[in-house]
Design a protein around this motif. Structure first.
Motif: not given
Length: 363
Positions: A212-216
């Motif tokens: 649903d969400v990516v942290v990069l």
């Protein structure tokens, strides 16, 4: 010839700690003991009494994140060859410890058909951060504001540590159910999925992990030279470019500090200004934490200057921070940035959590 590795031979004396994929020992080297880190998948499992070959260059230079002796080989106890397996993507390429993995997007992967023509993130929020230490804070803010448990994928780029096993943060967040999975891209390796580029890594996080969400962010560690352009966090701007090209929603997490002794990192770090306002050439959201007092005023002014420098590509979003301290205190892993914990540099973690809170509003 200039040698770039400082070699030592030692004997394992005591196990100190163990995490997912790594073990730390005390190793006797001549008259001294050193802390030595072993990557189990690459080197094998040392036992007390084993002779080990070490790389001590970072240890002897007194570096922070990477300041270990690293076990390069167990010359008297080489591990058995792994069984035959698909995969021809080589990471840490052409180094003595290069590693061959199965890329999610390569022909032998079960995900190849899914990713072969993949080209669209469908508005997926991608929170980009300069430092690895922002990861748990971003997820804390996201979970606090989402009202549910979103599927969060972590994409680790190769500006810091290359083996994801070095990160106890990722292991702890996985164990706590805060991360659905990880993707290691570029030269980084060891994630739940491997990808060749940031672009294919983001697509794999969406299509394969169902994020649903990516942290990069880069892995643990951060290379900086005290110059305008000589720091590994420049890649954060390129990550926003990749997110936009693929139809994602870029969220630029500010690197903020109230305690860094270096003026260039107080308030909003110059790393954020350069990466987000100059390297990124696409629209992105810029969450600005509503910090109190003079620091809050400074951060607000610096954010306005970033928006202007970006020719208004950055979209300022003011995010209140009430309640975020409590969310940060609930983190299942320790919060530390540049050696400082939550009490020592609260603003750093509030800024990252504010980016997570904003990302939740995009779901």
């Amino acid at each position: 010839m200039r040698r770039v590795i400082r070699w030592r031979e030692g004997v394992v004396e005591q196990e100190l700690s163990r995490s997912a994929g790594t073990v730390e020992h005390l190793v006797r080297v001549g008259e001294q003991q050193v802390r030595a880190l072993t990557y189990l998948d690459e080197v094998g499992e040392p036992t007390v009494g084993d002779r080990v070959l070490l790389n001590v260059a970072a240890l002897e230079r007194g570096l922070g994140t990477g300041g270990f002796a690293l076990v390069v080989a167990l010359p008297d106890a080489l591990p058995e060859d792994p069984p035959p397996a698909p995969g021809h993507v080589v990471k840490a390429r052409y180094t003595p410890t290069q590693t061959m993995v199965l890329g999610a997007d390569e022909q032998e992967s079960p995900h190849h058909d899914l990713l072969r023509e993949a080209d669209d993130l469908g508005g997926l929020p991608v929170v980009v951060a300069d430092l690895h230490s922002a990861l748990p804070a971003v997820v804390a803010g996201l979970r606090e504001a989402a009202g549910r448990e979103p599927r969060v994928a972590y994409v680790m780029s190769d500006g810091g540590a290359l083996p994801i096993a070095f990160s106890r943060t990722v292991a702890g967040l996985r164990d706590a159910g805060w991360l659905a999975g990880s993707v290691t891209v570029g030269q980084a390796y060891g994630g739940d999925l491997e990808a060749v580029t940031v672009h294919s890594g983001l697509l794999a996080a969406r299509a394969v992990l169902g994020a649903d969400v990516v942290v990069l962010s880069q892995g643990p560690g951060n290379l900086g030279t005290g110059t305008r352009w000589g720091f590994s966090g420049v890649a954060a701007g390129e990550a926003l470019n990749a997110t936009h090209v693929l139809g994602g929603r870029g969220v630029a997490a500010l690197r903020v500090s109230q305690a860094d002794p270096r003026e260039r990192h107080r308030g909003v770090s110059h790393h954020s200004t350069t990466a987000y306002a100059r390297v990124a050439r696409v629209p992105a959201d810029l969450p600005v934490p509503g910090l109190a007092g003079p620091l809050g005023a400074t951060v607000s002014d610096q954010a306005d200057a970033m928006v202007a420098l970006s020719d208004d590509r950055l979209r300022r979003v003011d995010v209140p921070v009430e309640g975020l301290r409590r969310a940060l205190e609930a983190s299942p892993v320790p919060l530390r940035t540049m050696g400082r914990d939550l009490d020592a540099d609260e603003a750093a973690f509030l800024a990252a959590a504010a980016a997570g809170r904003h990302a939740a509003s995009l779901l």
